[in-house]
Design an enzyme around this catalytic site. Structure first.
Site, PDB file in Angstrom:
ATOM      1  N   THR A  15      39.561  50.501  38.386  1.00  0.00           N
ATOM      2  CA  THR A  15      39.456  51.662  37.510  1.00  0.00           C
ATOM      3  C   THR A  15      38.604  52.763  38.107  1.00  0.00           C
ATOM      4  O   THR A  15      38.903  53.951  37.951  1.00  0.00           O
ATOM      5  CB  THR A  15      38.861  51.228  36.154  1.00  0.00           C
ATOM      6  OG1 THR A  15      39.762  50.326  35.516  1.00  0.00           O
ATOM      7  CG2 THR A  15      38.617  52.417  35.243  1.00  0.00           C
ATOM      8  N   CYS A 276      33.014  27.129  27.119  1.00  0.00           N
ATOM      9  CA  CYS A 276      31.802  27.846  26.719  1.00  0.00           C
ATOM     10  C   CYS A 276      31.269  28.690  27.869  1.00  0.00           C
ATOM     11  O   CYS A 276      31.337  28.285  29.036  1.00  0.00           O
ATOM     12  CB  CYS A 276      30.722  26.866  26.271  1.00  0.00           C
ATOM     13  SG  CYS A 276      31.188  25.858  24.855  1.00  0.00           S
TER      14      CYS A 276
END
Length: 340
Positions: A15, A276
């Site tokens: 980006t 997790c």
């Protein structure tokens, strides 16, 4: 007056160097170079000098593949003796995968390799990319951190410990199992005790012997044995199984466990990593995790799924046997694991 250290900025896409087109944001060759060249900070004596090298084709990081990890590693090896450090300008979506892969492909670093990018393109007036470029160049040329890192939102993270945690916030990355190697505020605070010892500095361009078949599968309630059978079928060689909590998986479905056992019996390397963000796999704590251990699944301990997948790929691609890969997956090779 001593010469300024020199940093190589490898632009691979993302980006930060994109411009808006009729079909959405796309990388534009030359845009990043022109922008950096116009920044007055780049001429300041306290900032290392730099060269920008474009690694074509520039890619949205969603298009990155293992051959691109090799392309970046080879570019660093070819220029290694000429620079004090390296900045890899990369898209955020798969930055954690590339940073992890580079840590295994470049094991003998004596200099920093820092990946960075941005959430907003440099053409945006509020882009976070400007500070990221400036600070990444500063850190790459001045810090004694011989590791592959990610610099984002004022923190320098070990690359193979980092994960992208947000797609709409400037704090896009975090490291659930290791504090930042450095925090950047008014001053740069380096956590010396966390930094790995330098390697030999003798880097060789990675030449992998094969293109292994590896995959990652996130478990979910109701996952069918048939899905595991299909994913683990030949020619699959390695799987990162993303489990619940401390490494737990459904244990009431004998067909699911049989599918895993059959695969490990065929020497498919199956690695247990937790879904997790922080913590470690402990396969023997619950009976649901112990069932996986009995099926031949090895613990990924506190590795991120990104680190486990790229490590698995690199080890298999280097031509190691399944038994060797299983052993090496449980060894700390580049700071991706908490040592025993």
């Amino acid at each position: 007056m001593s010469a300024r250290p020199r940093v190589c900025v490898l632009h691979v896409g993302g980006t930060i160097g994109m411009v808006r087109t009729a079909t959405g944001f796309e990388p534009q060759p030359g845009f990043l170079q022109r922008y950096i060249a116009a920044m007055p900070e780049m001429d300041r004596p306290e900032l290392p000098a730099h060269d920008v090298v474009i690694l074509e084709p520039l890619l949205d990081s969603a298009d990155m593949a293992p051959e691109d990890w090799l392309r970046i590693a080879a570019a660093i090896v070819a220029r290694y003796d000429d620079y004090a450090g390296f900045v890899v300008v990369h898209g955020t979506d798969t930055m954690a995968y590339t940073a992890s892969a580079l840590s295994f492909l470049l094991p003998e670093l004596q200099k920093p390799v820092i990946l960075t990018g941005s959430q907003l393109s440099l053409e945006n007036v509020r882009s976070d990319g400007r500070e990221h470029i400036i600070t990444a160049i500063l850190l790459a040329g001045t810090l004694a951190v011989p590791e592959v890192c990610i610099y984002f939102a004022s923190r320098l993270l070990r690359g193979n410990r980092a994960q992208k945690i947000h797609n709409h916030d400037f704090v896009a990355f975090d490291s659930g199992n290791l504090p930042p190697l450095a925090s950047v505020g008014v001053s740069v605070d380096l956590a010396d005790h966390l930094v790995r010892a330098p390697g030999t500095g003798k880097l060789v361009a990675p030449a992998l012997k094969c293109e292994p078949h590896v995959a990652s599968l996130r478990l979910f309630p109701g996952v069918a044995a048939r899905l595991l059978e299909q994913v683990l079928a030949a020619p699959m060689q390695g799987l990162v199984l993303e489990t619940y909590g401390v490494g737990n998986a459904p244990s009431r479905d004998p067909a699911l466990l049989a599918a895993i056992s059959a695969a490990t019996g065929r020497d498919v390397v199956v690695v247990n990593c937790s879904q997790c963000h922080g913590g470690s796999v402990r396969q023997t704590l619950y009976s649901t995790g112990a069932a996986l251990a009995r099926c031949g699944v090895i613990s990924g301990r506190d590795m991120t799924p990104e680190a486990a997948l790229t490590k698995l790929y690199c080890l298999l691609a280097a031509g190691l046997s399944p038994a060797q890969v299983r052993a090496r997956m449980q060894e700390d090779l580049a700071g991706e694991l908490e040592p025993d």
